[in-house]
Motif scaffolding. Structure first.
Motif, PDB file in Angstrom:
ATOM      1  N   PHE A 138      27.697 -23.232 -36.173  1.00 40.74           N
ATOM      2  CA  PHE A 138      28.285 -22.240 -37.069  1.00 40.74           C
ATOM      3  C   PHE A 138      28.134 -22.685 -38.513  1.00 40.74           C
ATOM      4  O   PHE A 138      28.405 -23.826 -38.866  1.00 40.74           O
ATOM      5  N   LYS A 139      27.683 -21.765 -39.368  1.00 38.26           N
ATOM      6  CA  LYS A 139      27.543 -22.032 -40.791  1.00 38.26           C
ATOM      7  C   LYS A 139      28.505 -21.129 -41.557  1.00 38.26           C
ATOM      8  O   LYS A 139      28.625 -19.942 -41.253  1.00 38.26           O
ATOM      9  N   GLU A 140      29.146 -21.705 -42.569  1.00 35.63           N
ATOM     10  CA  GLU A 140      30.152 -20.957 -43.320  1.00 35.63           C
ATOM     11  C   GLU A 140      29.585 -19.664 -43.900  1.00 35.63           C
ATOM     12  O   GLU A 140      30.265 -18.647 -43.979  1.00 35.63           O
ATOM     13  N   GLY A 141      28.311 -19.694 -44.304  1.00 35.05           N
ATOM     14  CA  GLY A 141      27.703 -18.506 -44.895  1.00 35.05           C
ATOM     15  C   GLY A 141      27.339 -17.434 -43.886  1.00 35.05           C
ATOM     16  O   GLY A 141      27.076 -16.286 -44.249  1.00 35.05           O
ATOM     17  N   ASP A 142      27.318 -17.796 -42.601  1.00 32.79           N
ATOM     18  CA  ASP A 142      26.947 -16.842 -41.553  1.00 32.79           C
ATOM     19  C   ASP A 142      28.177 -16.109 -41.043  1.00 32.79           C
ATOM     20  O   ASP A 142      28.641 -16.309 -39.914  1.00 32.79           O
ATOM     21  N   GLN A 143      28.741 -15.265 -41.886  1.00 29.69           N
ATOM     22  CA  GLN A 143      29.934 -14.518 -41.506  1.00 29.69           C
ATOM     23  C   GLN A 143      29.586 -13.049 -41.322  1.00 29.69           C
ATOM     24  O   GLN A 143      28.695 -12.508 -41.981  1.00 29.69           O
ATOM     25  N   LEU A 144      30.317 -12.396 -40.430  1.00 24.49           N
ATOM     26  CA  LEU A 144      30.035 -11.000 -40.121  1.00 24.49           C
ATOM     27  C   LEU A 144      30.105 -10.119 -41.358  1.00 24.49           C
ATOM     28  O   LEU A 144      29.288  -9.210 -41.530  1.00 24.49           O
ATOM     29  N   ASP A 145      31.071 -10.382 -42.243  1.00 20.98           N
ATOM     30  CA  ASP A 145      31.213  -9.571 -43.460  1.00 20.98           C
ATOM     31  C   ASP A 145      29.921  -9.557 -44.271  1.00 20.98           C
ATOM     32  O   ASP A 145      29.433  -8.494 -44.694  1.00 20.98           O
ATOM     33  N   THR A 146      29.376 -10.752 -44.496  1.00 19.73           N
ATOM     34  CA  THR A 146      28.135 -10.878 -45.260  1.00 19.73           C
ATOM     35  C   THR A 146      26.968 -10.262 -44.504  1.00 19.73           C
ATOM     36  O   THR A 146      26.133  -9.544 -45.089  1.00 19.73           O
ATOM     37  N   TYR A 147      26.920 -10.508 -43.222  1.00 21.09           N
ATOM     38  CA  TYR A 147      25.825 -10.034 -42.372  1.00 21.09           C
ATOM     39  C   TYR A 147      25.722  -8.504 -42.397  1.00 21.09           C
ATOM     40  O   TYR A 147      24.631  -7.939 -42.567  1.00 21.09           O
ATOM     41  N   PHE A 148      26.851  -7.829 -42.268  1.00 24.20           N
ATOM     42  CA  PHE A 148      26.846  -6.368 -42.274  1.00 24.20           C
ATOM     43  C   PHE A 148      26.312  -5.825 -43.604  1.00 24.20           C
ATOM     44  O   PHE A 148      25.557  -4.846 -43.636  1.00 24.20           O
ATOM     45  N   GLN A 149      26.712  -6.454 -44.692  1.00 30.28           N
ATOM     46  CA  GLN A 149      26.269  -5.973 -45.997  1.00 30.28           C
ATOM     47  C   GLN A 149      24.804  -6.307 -46.249  1.00 30.28           C
ATOM     48  O   GLN A 149      24.101  -5.548 -46.932  1.00 30.28           O
ATOM     49  N   GLN A 150      24.327  -7.404 -45.691  1.00 29.16           N
ATOM     50  CA  GLN A 150      22.899  -7.721 -45.795  1.00 29.16           C
ATOM     51  C   GLN A 150      22.069  -6.664 -45.069  1.00 29.16           C
ATOM     52  O   GLN A 150      21.023  -6.224 -45.571  1.00 29.16           O
ATOM     53  N   ILE A 151      22.531  -6.242 -43.911  1.00 27.89           N
ATOM     54  CA  ILE A 151      21.839  -5.182 -43.170  1.00 27.89           C
ATOM     55  C   ILE A 151      21.881  -3.888 -43.967  1.00 27.89           C
ATOM     56  O   ILE A 151      20.874  -3.176 -44.089  1.00 27.89           O
ATOM     57  N   ALA A 152      23.048  -3.567 -44.543  1.00 28.54           N
ATOM     58  CA  ALA A 152      23.191  -2.346 -45.332  1.00 28.54           C
ATOM     59  C   ALA A 152      22.234  -2.347 -46.516  1.00 28.54           C
ATOM     60  O   ALA A 152      21.593  -1.328 -46.826  1.00 28.54           O
ATOM     61  N   GLN A 153      22.125  -3.485 -47.198  1.00 33.96           N
ATOM     62  CA  GLN A 153      21.193  -3.606 -48.318  1.00 33.96           C
ATOM     63  C   GLN A 153      19.760  -3.357 -47.855  1.00 33.96           C
ATOM     64  O   GLN A 153      18.997  -2.620 -48.489  1.00 33.96           O
TER      65      GLN A 153
END
Length: 266
Positions: A138-153
């Motif tokens: 697990f990496k601190e930067g690999d969070q669902l919140d960030t992931y969803f917005q990366q997909i949205a972008q």
């Protein structure tokens, strides 16, 4: 009326919303900030985000990280008379320091380094360290919140935050008295094995989509902390409800479900 239907066996964290004249569905995803991204991948989230108009979450994770940190940092620092060493005293600081070092999220980090910080900041760091011990990949930067917005972008979807980084910091670090934050942190340091076991149970329950087990674990937290993070925050989220688009992928921490279901129905 609108209908909430659970998607797959993990439906208690992921819902599809239909009815009430909607031409196509919206979705509600309850996140856990320390869950692996595989949870979202197993539910086909990327394809679903491609089908909606916007992605709504807690804060804008695509903004400059330094700017975000500058918004939050003033609220993370304790007053001069309420630093960790002032709140705990030398005896407890000496007792807690090796425990913190065992679970510190970064090698070489010590409790004394964090003396100016509010206890809630240290609490979050210890929990992150515990999760990293349970899930070494697990990496601190690999969070669902960030992931969803990366997909949205990537998909060219609108991203709508429900609060600013500063608003979140005020709620997390300023809304609960430091003495109570310190007491909560003490409970972790006094019994780290129990805290880690609770984190393990919570993670496993979330991965299984076990609504009731996650609620049981959340109920062990202090009532006032839970009120601030969930109930009070829900009022703010509802006031920020999005009404300008019908088709939404809406996500927030699993603990914030209640009023947010009402929000997305609007």
């Amino acid at each position: 009326f609108a209908l909430l239907a659970a998607l797959t066996a993990q439906g208690q964290i992921f819902y599809k919303i239909t009815g009430n004249g909607l031409a196509k569905p919206s979705y509600l995803f309850g996140t856990h900030h320390l869950a692996p991204l595989s949870v979202a991948d197993s539910l086909g989230v990327e394809g679903i985000i491609a089908s909606v108009d916007m992605v709504v979450g807690e804060i804008d994770m695509t903004q400059d990280k330094m700017a975000m940190a500058m918004q939050m940092q003033p609220h993370m620092v304790a007053p001069a008379d309420s630093t960790l060493s002032k709140v705990f005293g030398k005896e407890k600081m000496d007792l807690y320091s090796p425990i913190f070092s065992k679970y510190a999220p970064m090698s070489g980090m010590t409790l004394n380094m964090l003396d100016p910080m509010k206890p809630m900041v240290v609490n979050a760091m210890v929990m992150m360290g515990m999760i990293q011990k349970m899930m070494p990949n697990f990496k601190e930067g690999d969070q669902l919140d960030t992931y969803f917005q990366q997909i949205a972008q990537k998909r060219g979807r609108i991203i709508v935050p429900l609060e600013t980084a500063e608003q979140q910091a005020i709620i997390l670090y300023d809304s609960t008295p430091i003495a109570e934050q310190a007491e909560s942190l003490s409970e972790i340091f006094e019994n780290p094995e129990e805290a880690m076991e609770n984190a393990r149970i919570l993670n496993n329950a979330y991965a299984k989509g076990d609504y009731f087990e996650t609620d049981n674990i959340l109920a062990t937290y202090r009532n006032s902390l839970l009120f601030v993070i969930i109930s009070y925050r829900n009022v703010i989220f509802v006031k920020s409800a999005v009404t300008r688009a019908e088709f939404i992928f809406f996500y927030a921490w699993r603990g914030n479900y209640g009023l947010q279901i009402v929000t997305i129905h609007r």
